[in-house]
Design an enzyme around this catalytic site. Structure first.
Site, PDB file in Angstrom:
ATOM      1  N   ASP A  13      16.669  11.465   2.885  1.00 47.63           N
ATOM      2  CA  ASP A  13      16.541  11.377   1.427  1.00 47.63           C
ATOM      3  C   ASP A  13      17.904  11.713   0.859  1.00 47.63           C
ATOM      4  OD1 ASP A  13      15.915  11.442  -1.218  1.00 47.63           O
ATOM      5  OD2 ASP A  13      14.357  12.974  -1.059  1.00 47.63           O
ATOM      6  N   ASP A  57      15.691  -2.267  11.958  1.00 51.56           N
ATOM      7  CA  ASP A  57      14.682  -1.465  12.661  1.00 51.56           C
ATOM      8  C   ASP A  57      15.031  -1.290  14.138  1.00 51.56           C
ATOM      9  OD1 ASP A  57      14.120  -4.212  12.974  1.00 51.56           O
ATOM     10  OD2 ASP A  57      12.009  -3.837  13.393  1.00 51.56           O
ATOM     11  N   ASP A  71       6.908  -7.156  22.857  1.00 51.64           N
ATOM     12  CA  ASP A  71       6.732  -7.257  21.400  1.00 51.64           C
ATOM     13  C   ASP A  71       5.284  -7.619  21.029  1.00 51.64           C
ATOM     14  OD1 ASP A  71       6.876  -8.004  18.711  1.00 51.64           O
ATOM     15  OD2 ASP A  71       8.531  -9.423  18.979  1.00 51.64           O
ATOM     16  N   SER A 131       7.832 -16.961  11.321  1.00 50.28           N
ATOM     17  CA  SER A 131       8.019 -15.613  11.848  1.00 50.28           C
ATOM     18  C   SER A 131       9.049 -15.586  12.961  1.00 50.28           C
ATOM     19  CB  SER A 131       6.685 -15.069  12.357  1.00 50.28           C
ATOM     20  OG  SER A 131       6.879 -13.804  12.973  1.00 50.28           O
ATOM     21  N   HIS A 141       8.592 -13.487  15.474  1.00 52.08           N
ATOM     22  CA  HIS A 141       7.889 -12.853  16.596  1.00 52.08           C
ATOM     23  C   HIS A 141       6.867 -13.815  17.206  1.00 52.08           C
ATOM     24  CE1 HIS A 141       9.501  -8.857  15.579  1.00 52.08           C
ATOM     25  NE2 HIS A 141       9.412  -9.281  14.332  1.00 52.08           N
TER      26      HIS A 141
END
Lengths: 574, 574
Positions: free
Chosen positions: B463, B98, B215, B386, B388
């Site tokens: 796609d 990401d 964040d 996690s 984060h």
């Protein structure tokens, strides 16, 4: 003690061959779930003794991604559809949709099945049946009562759950005593003072329970469920601090949750407006039965609520699961005609987050937060408690009932297995624990429950007005179409010669936004038609196959996609 | 102190009108996110000063139900596609998809953009670029270093996250000092000893940070993230007790999680087999760089692993998010060719449960449990922490940096709002907190950050092989087709007269399993064609419209469904 669920040595559960069900021992009792085991929803369990049937619950399952476009999934009645006249009664343990939602579909097949349940359960069922223009035969019962239906001697026990008036049912036959918990928890401070009848279960245990079917939903969760009444003070805090509008969303059948909201609102001198068809209907029923206490003058209708100052009203609404058409979802998108969320409004999601609904629910939360609302949900505040017993409570139940055999119900495989392990920890022999997913036949014979075979149990889909015509083939097509759309190629050929009499028509839907995406297809198809004509192929199916093949290969090579290719070859008079 | 996030009075965030971006003050700095704010994924933030651009991160978003069939969603490059030559550098904070997944798509537009990042980040990017046949210009940096690109003077800080070698970046321009945290947490006992440089942030804070982008992912979660190293003993317990096969699934980039698995396996004298293409690739890179320590002889390949006794091997696999084609999903369905799950095997999901993946992940868990495996996941054991920072850690960061202005990044609205509230609690003035979702322009001028406008930021879908040709219209069609399928009606009419020259062809896909479901349609269409011919209608579009109308009305009345109606009217030579 290590109560962490691990794999147990319970009876083998792999698919049994799907031959005709084996004969049932004349003195035995057979149990088959037509829904609800191996999934959460569409609960329906059939008990058979002496050629007669007793059905416990008949609910619906709400579909997930693998059944697109489907409204409801029903239990599969196939195993009993030739034996409907042998049903002595349908017992409903409580009024949730996953326990009563499919009753109208069963009653349409045989309208005079006696439906046995508590006052509130039957009132909810009656309202549902009116919508289906059905007039069921209702047999009202209460905890402590008994009721006989054919060879099935039933006794009912009070059970605490996230809806009032829930029951467990003991089923006595010459084959033995079975206890079905229904959905259950052991809130020791229930809002209505109606405790789960653990003492009654103990007495039944003294008598001897041969088979115990027990709710597995929270078997993986250690400890105990927090009492429902602890939510009241949290709501009190939220409503007390709010200076603008407050919206409380919860399940439309959760009378005790709504009761606490009403009491809090009343205390703070606000009014309540119910929003959502099922909320209005169910709370009307509950108030009529005296299950919901509504202080005089507390309720106002929507028009009146919209006229009031924003700090004078609380909306109690459906939509807590992010249902896209619900009032709350429309508010979150800013599309609700009457209720516009403003910065500083408060929304409470006083509800569970049902697995599979996370994206929808957080979509609603984000929409509300984006509009400036303060959203209170179970992620950050104690505004929900489960209706299902956690592992600690299940241990109490096993120790009270002391069953000879156990059949975990109401759960996915992970829940069933965890429940089985809890039974084992309380002393039930692993070979007497039957993890029997939908369709698996469990026979209780001479005090021993064992897996005896399996009947086919499929998914029965309701889509719009019809039941059952949408099946796996249609769903498989929907999944392909939903992922890749389709490309349709239509050609008219001269019947007899296979000669194209018009240029091919090519169109795609769900394939591309680019109007030129399929420009190459026409000439490709024309070439292929010239080839088939040249080879003397006149059969329209063979021509269609040839077209499908070249277009399918082209789209895979060019786009790496798999739309459905739909060729239509129309023979026209020569 | 009450740290519960509530609605703040931060700057208004409702859509700003989508006119051309306002001019930027010559001495000012502009910040626009082209992805990553208002969503979790496709992070990309553009900084502008003096007519030059700096891009931080360029990641992908994995689509949910509202984008069926889509493989990836990219940031929307539209706002900068005419200004690519003005980009002085692309900084990558770390190697997660990401944050780097969309880099090849940007480099295809301008291949020579300098890409700045740490050793491991650039190694992962280089591997990705090789697959896209790209040869990027890499600028390797490390914590403590500075790097100048046009007017952007960058300084890098060590940051702890769920992947090694993550960086925060300070961006100095004449407009002021900006700190972008990247993805961050404050594990005080990190496995590699590489702490988030809180001291460095403090020093920067002494200098004065004008804008802090932080964040938001876990801003709603109170407290502190458990140290990663606490997972080791849990894995040790699981592997130590296992008597058969063990499979540990986790993210393929989580080197420290894998490191702990390797160390545990080594201790117990087993061997490790990596399963999954990205796991094999990434761990190879990490081992080559010395980031992953692999004891000699620990690794075996799949063929060797399958030959070994079951209590001698541990598989470390991808598939922890229930990806349907992953090895783990195939094992859960009993479809993996080589690895068959047996009763008593152990599977550890040492990973998060990313919202939206619950159904898939629990589907895998249920499949494994049904086959008899003991499945250990974060629901019942501490096998994940996690990456984060939770709210408590974010407070430390705000107090260290003491920013003048704050812009929450990396989160959905609920996360951004919670992060804003944390900033406010540490003393940042609410009017200096800009919640700026994708496309919102934040200008830092004279030390004050404020929302100055908005550029259009859409979703760009990948796609298969193409980018951008699947858009909202195609997705809308896919959603309709996926819910209800389609009914295609094809008729050939005589050009000029509109007279039908063949019986209509009617077919449905994704509509019904019942072969007779559409039997009534042919005669209905024939009647309508007779009517249109009688009215002298020869235009094929009008005829098609008429057919669509009658069939659509019939299906709505008869079935209460909304399939797509696809009429094709083919004119053939008279």
């Amino acid at each position: 003690m290590n109560t962490k669920p691990t794999a147990t040595e319970s009876q083998p559960v792999a698919p049994v061959s799907a031959v005709a069900p084996p004969p049932l021992d004349p003195g035995g009792l057979r149990v088959v779930a037509l829904g609800g085991i191996g999934e959460v929803g569409r609960n329906m369990t059939v008990f058979e003794h002496g050629g007669r049937l007793l059905v416990v619950d008949c609910g619906v399952l709400f579909p997930e991604d693998d059944a697109p476009g489907v409204d409801l999934i029903l239990p599969d009645f196939a195993a009993i559809e030739d034996r409907l006249d042998e049903i002595d009664a349908l017992v409903l343990t409580h009024g949730h949709e996953d326990h009563i939602g499919a009753v109208p579909f069963l009653l349409k097949m045989r309208p005079d099945i006696p439906v046995v349940g508590s006052t509130f359960t039957l009132a909810l069922l009656a309202a549902k049946c009116r919508e289906h223009r059905l007039d069921p035969v209702l047999v009202e019962v209460a905890e402590g009562q008994r009721s006989e239906h054919g060879p099935f001697d039933l006794e009912f026990f009070a059970v605490n759950h996230s809806i009032p008036d829930a029951l467990a049912v003991a089923i006595r036959t010459p084959a033995g005593v079975v206890l079905h918990s229904g959905d259950i928890k052991l809130d020791q401070l229930p809002l209505d003072g109606r405790l789960t009848d653990l003492a009654g279960f103990s007495r039944l245990g003294d008598e001897g329970v041969d088979l115990f079917l027990l709710d597995s939903t929270n078997a993986e969760v250690p400890g105990f469920v927090t009492p429902e009444r602890e939510i009241g003070p949290v709501l009190d805090d939220v409503v007390g601090k709010a200076t603008q509008r407050v919206i409380v969303a919860c399940f439309a059948s959760h009378v005790h949750r709504v009761q606490q909201a009403l009491d809090v609102v009343d205390k703070h001198g606000r009014k309540v407006c119910f929003v959502g068809r099922s909320m209005v209907r169910n709370m009307g029923i509950a108030a009529d039965l005296g299950i919901l206490r509504v202080p005089d003058g507390l309720l106002v209708d929507l028009d009146a609520a919209l006229e009031m100052p924003e700090d004078q009203v609380v909306f109690v609404s459906t939509g807590s699961q992010g249902e896209p058409l619900s009032a709350l979802s429309r508010m979150a998108r800013g599309e609700h005609k009457q209720i516009k969320i403003r910065s500083g409004d408060t929304v409470v999601l006083a509800s569970s987050l049902i697995p599979g609904n996370e994206t929808a629910v957080f979509g609603v939360v984000n929409g509300l937060v984006r509009l400036g609302a303060d959203v209170v949900h179970q992620g950050g505040a104690k505004v929900h408690v489960s209706g299902h017993a956690s592992a600690g409570e299940l241990l109490y139940l096993y120790n009270a009932v002391r069953p000879s055999n156990v059949m975990p119900v109401h759960g996915e495989w992970r829940h069933l297995r965890a429940n089985a392990e809890l039974a084992r920890l309380t002393g039930v022999s692993p070979d007497r624990i039957a993890i029997a997913e939908d369709g698996v036949i469990v026979d209780l014979v001479d005090g021993l429950a064992s897996i005896a075979g399996r009947v086919e149990v499929g998914h029965v889909y309701v889509d719009g007005l019809s039941v059952g015509d949408v099946g796996e083939s249609t769903l498989s097509d929907r999944l392909i179409l939903g992922e890749g759309g389709f490309i349709a190629i239509t050609v008219a050929v001269e019947a007899g010669t296979g000669r194209a009499v018009s240029p091919p028509t090519v169109s795609g839907r769900g394939f591309s936004d680019d109007p030129k995406a399929l420009d190459d297809v026409v000439s490709m198809v024309e070439m292929e038609l010239a080839r088939t004509e040249g080879e003397g192929i006149t059969d329209t199916h063979r021509i269609a196959q040839a077209v499908r093949r070249v277009v399918g290969k082209w789209v895979a090579d060019t786009y790496r996609r798999r739309p459905m290719i739909v060729p239509t070859v129309l023979p026209v008079g020569s």
